[in-house]
Design an enzyme around this catalytic site. Structure first.
Site, mmCIF file in Angstrom:
data_model
loop_
_atom_site.group_PDB
_atom_site.id
_atom_site.type_symbol
_atom_site.label_atom_id
_atom_site.label_comp_id
_atom_site.label_asym_id
_atom_site.label_seq_id
_atom_site.Cartn_x
_atom_site.Cartn_y
_atom_site.Cartn_z
ATOM 1 C CB THR A 1 -0.887 0.015 1.262
ATOM 2 O OG1 THR A 1 -0.038 0.151 2.405
ATOM 3 C CG2 THR A 1 -1.679 -1.256 1.413
ATOM 4 C CB SER B 1 -3.190 -5.438 8.148
ATOM 5 O OG SER B 1 -3.501 -6.803 8.173
#
Length: 632
Positions: free
Chosen positions: A453, A515
């Site tokens: 990410t 997460s």
């Protein structure tokens, strides 16, 4: 618990005093409400030179430790991102009078251009926003959702076995309804001072070539590694003729520039129901998915309250479910807090052993009990109950490591009431071994969820803060670029458990467990620092270690970010970074820990700290990628 080395404790005190006043830390932040130096000319660190990309993990650098972390100081505003040009775009917005939210939105659009492998309007994420005037904290949940055509068994093959992960991530079924663009619109309208038709302009200039963009080393490596999964539209742009773009090659994305022009002129409806949305639905269906334009049109973000956890003298505020980050970070920190690890060196066998064991326990609970809170209740009170924590902590012995897969505990025994739902509406549990599916799902995630990410953070002279993690899941997501529109589509639905039966099974309109952990840490009710990282499931342990480094070990941001990191989940394997000392690795091995054969880099932290003594921000960008930070 073994006896602590008093000498180590004294050395820790000496170390914290030798650092001088480069950064403040929470233990010294006990002053009253801060006053920002609005309009002051006393701006320190007007900008900082971007840190060089490190390339391959473990590559030698002429600098070492904290010197490799990019640092800036300013009282007027701060932007820290993974890419210098994205950082500059955010800083331009602040210089032009925009606030931290405006700067964050412009930065996100720019990242879509310069970091197309990590985020963009084909994905989603989570944003934590602090509004100083209100003294309020919000989260903008723009997590992708499953389309109405999704079902709990869509990642199983004809024999009922999970489709291999590397295949699963390329399927049209893996694409979740994206939320990033909707988040930019909602955030600017609720908290910003500008609109996206203005904030998207720098990204148009970057994509069209008006501002020159070149492929950096990290992007070049990612293209070479992932080009095999590209569709034709992606291959044409990033690997023409089958040859991956090299570092230094110019990157012009005119189709993406035109997409941004459409959004500028027609608004976000161009994606959520309009021309762009039709193209998205078409390519998803062409690749076996079920997404329709109606799925896009009904998507909206959720404004939520951040999760709350306490550690030492700070409050840790981060994203609630469907991100597991908030609860899992809070549980890890509470598990280790009682060990008073500040009495040991940070890079000691005792500290790393305690962290690893806490990671094992927390990830076992994560896999068993967490999912989209609109579909599955989680025992959030039980997970952080002191008696439950003491029971779990009692499983940690400092004599030897846990060598088997960690098993979840029973936090429901410490939680008022019973779970209100663990299955999708209208579906029963007949014939499903829930315990078995929990174990299979946890194993599936532990081996597969090491996605990427990007995280960035912004601040302005009014005290507003943004901590935003945004993603398309794996590098380049599914590898599917929307033809003629130039952006990659996420594979976020592979964050669901492939095997039905647990709280994170697939269901229509459901958000997969994440997460992602954009975080703002508070002390005495005041914001102290922001922190976040990419890295799939490793995000949680990275953020937890940064918080521990700053709070427990009195490190400044540069030291906290530079310190070598480790990762473990419910599986016994422990991953470690190249800078973890060999003698420490040997000691962990002697305790019985199963270390990975080779080191790997873990995370890429962007952070900023509020120095309440001076009214300045201290911004930091990790050296592990091409990070940069600019203070106004």
């Amino acid at each position: 618990m073994p006896n602590r080395d008093d000498g180590a404790e004294h050395e820790g005190v000496a170390r914290s005093t030798e650092r001088g006043d480069r950064d403040a830390n929470p233990r010294s932040l006990r002053t009253g409400r801060r006053t920002f130096l609005k309009g002051s000319a006393a701006t320190i660190g007007a900008s900082a030179i971007p840190a060089a990309a490190t390339g391959v993990a473990g590559e030698e650098s002429s600098e070492s430790g904290a010197e490799r972390v990019d640092i800036a100081r300013s009282s007027e505003g701060m932007v820290s991102t993974v890419h210098p040009q994205a950082t500059e775009v955010g800083a331009e917005v602040l210089r032009d009078g925009g606030n931290a939210i405006d700067a964050a939105v412009a930065t996100q659009f720019a990242l879509n251009v310069v970091q197309p492998h990590s985020s963009g309007i084909g994905g989603g994420g989570f944003m934590v926003v602090y509004i100083a005037e209100e003294d309020e904290l919000y989260t903008v949940d723009n997590r992708e959702r499953a389309p109405l055509g999704a079902n709990a068994e869509m990642f199983l093959d004809d024999e009922g076995e999970p489709i291999p992960f590397d295949e699963r991530i390329t399927l049209g079924e893996a694409v979740g309804v994206p939320g990033t663009l909707r988040a930019t619109d909602v955030a600017t309208k609720r908290y910003g001072t500008r609109y996206i038709d203005e904030l998207i302009e720098p990204a148009i200039e970057l994509a069209s070539g008006e501002r020159r963009v070149t492929v950096d080393e990290y992007l070049a490596g990612a293209i070479e590694e992932e080009k095999g999964k590209f569709n034709d539209a992606a291959r044409e742009r990033f690997a023409p003729g089958g040859e991956a773009l090299d570092a230094g090659d110019e990157l012009v994305q005119e189709d993406l520039a035109e997409t941004f022009r459409l959004i500028r002129d027609e608004g976000i409806g161009a994606l959520y129901g309009g021309e762009i949305g039709e193209a998205v639905a078409d390519v998803v269906q062409d690749n076996g998915g079920s997404m329709t334009v109606d799925d896009l049109a009904r998507y909206n973000v959720t404004i939520d309250t951040p999760e709350y956890g306490e550690y030492e003298n700070v409050a840790v505020r981060t994203q609630p479910l469907p991100s597991s980050g908030g609860l899992t970070i809070a549980q890890i920190l509470k598990l280790i807090e009682a060990f008073d690890l500040g009495g040991y060196e940070r890079e000691s066998a005792e500290t790393f052993h305690a962290l690893i064991e806490a990671f094992h326990l927390a990830y076992a609970d994560r896999g068993a009990f967490m999912g989209d809170k609109a579909f599955a209740d989680a025992p959030w009170q039980g997970l952080l109950d002191e008696e439950y924590l003491e029971e779990r902590r009692g499983r940690i012995t400092f004599d030897e490591a846990t060598t088997a897969n960690a098993e979840p505990g029973d936090p429901w025994a410490y939680q008022p009431g019973n779970p209100y739902r663990v299955r999708a509406p209208g579906e029963g549990t007949e014939g499903i071994d829930v315990d078995a599916t929990e174990r299979m799902a946890a194993a599936d995630r532990s081996t597969a969820d090491r996605g990427q990410t990007t995280h960035f953070t912004t601040a302005d002279s009014e005290g507003n803060l943004v901590s935003w993690t945004t993603t398309i899941e794996q590098l380049f997501g599914t590898g599917i670029v929307v033809p003629e529109y130039g952006f990659f589509l996420n594979n976020e639905l592979t964050d669901f458990d492939a095997v039905p039966g647990g709280p994170n099974e697939v269901a229509p309109t459901k958000r997969p467990l994440s997460s992602t952990s954009p975080t703002i840490v508070f002390s005495d009710g005041e914001p102290v620092f922001t922190v976040g990282s990419p890295g799939g499931t490793t995000i949680i342990t990275t953020v937890a270690q940064i918080i521990q480094n700053v709070v427990e070990y009195d490190m400044d941001l540069a030291e906290a970010i530079a310190a070598p990191r480790i990762y473990a989940d419910a599986d016994p394997t422990v991953f470690y970074e190249p800078d973890v000392p060999a003698d420490l690795r040997e000691r962990l091995h002697e305790l019985g820990h199963e270390l990975a054969e080779e080191p790997s880099e873990l995370g890429n932290v962007q952070a900023l700290l509020v120095d309440r003594e001076t009214g300045e921000y201290v911004g930091a960008a990790d050296y592990r990628r091409n990070g940069s930070v600019i203070g106004l």
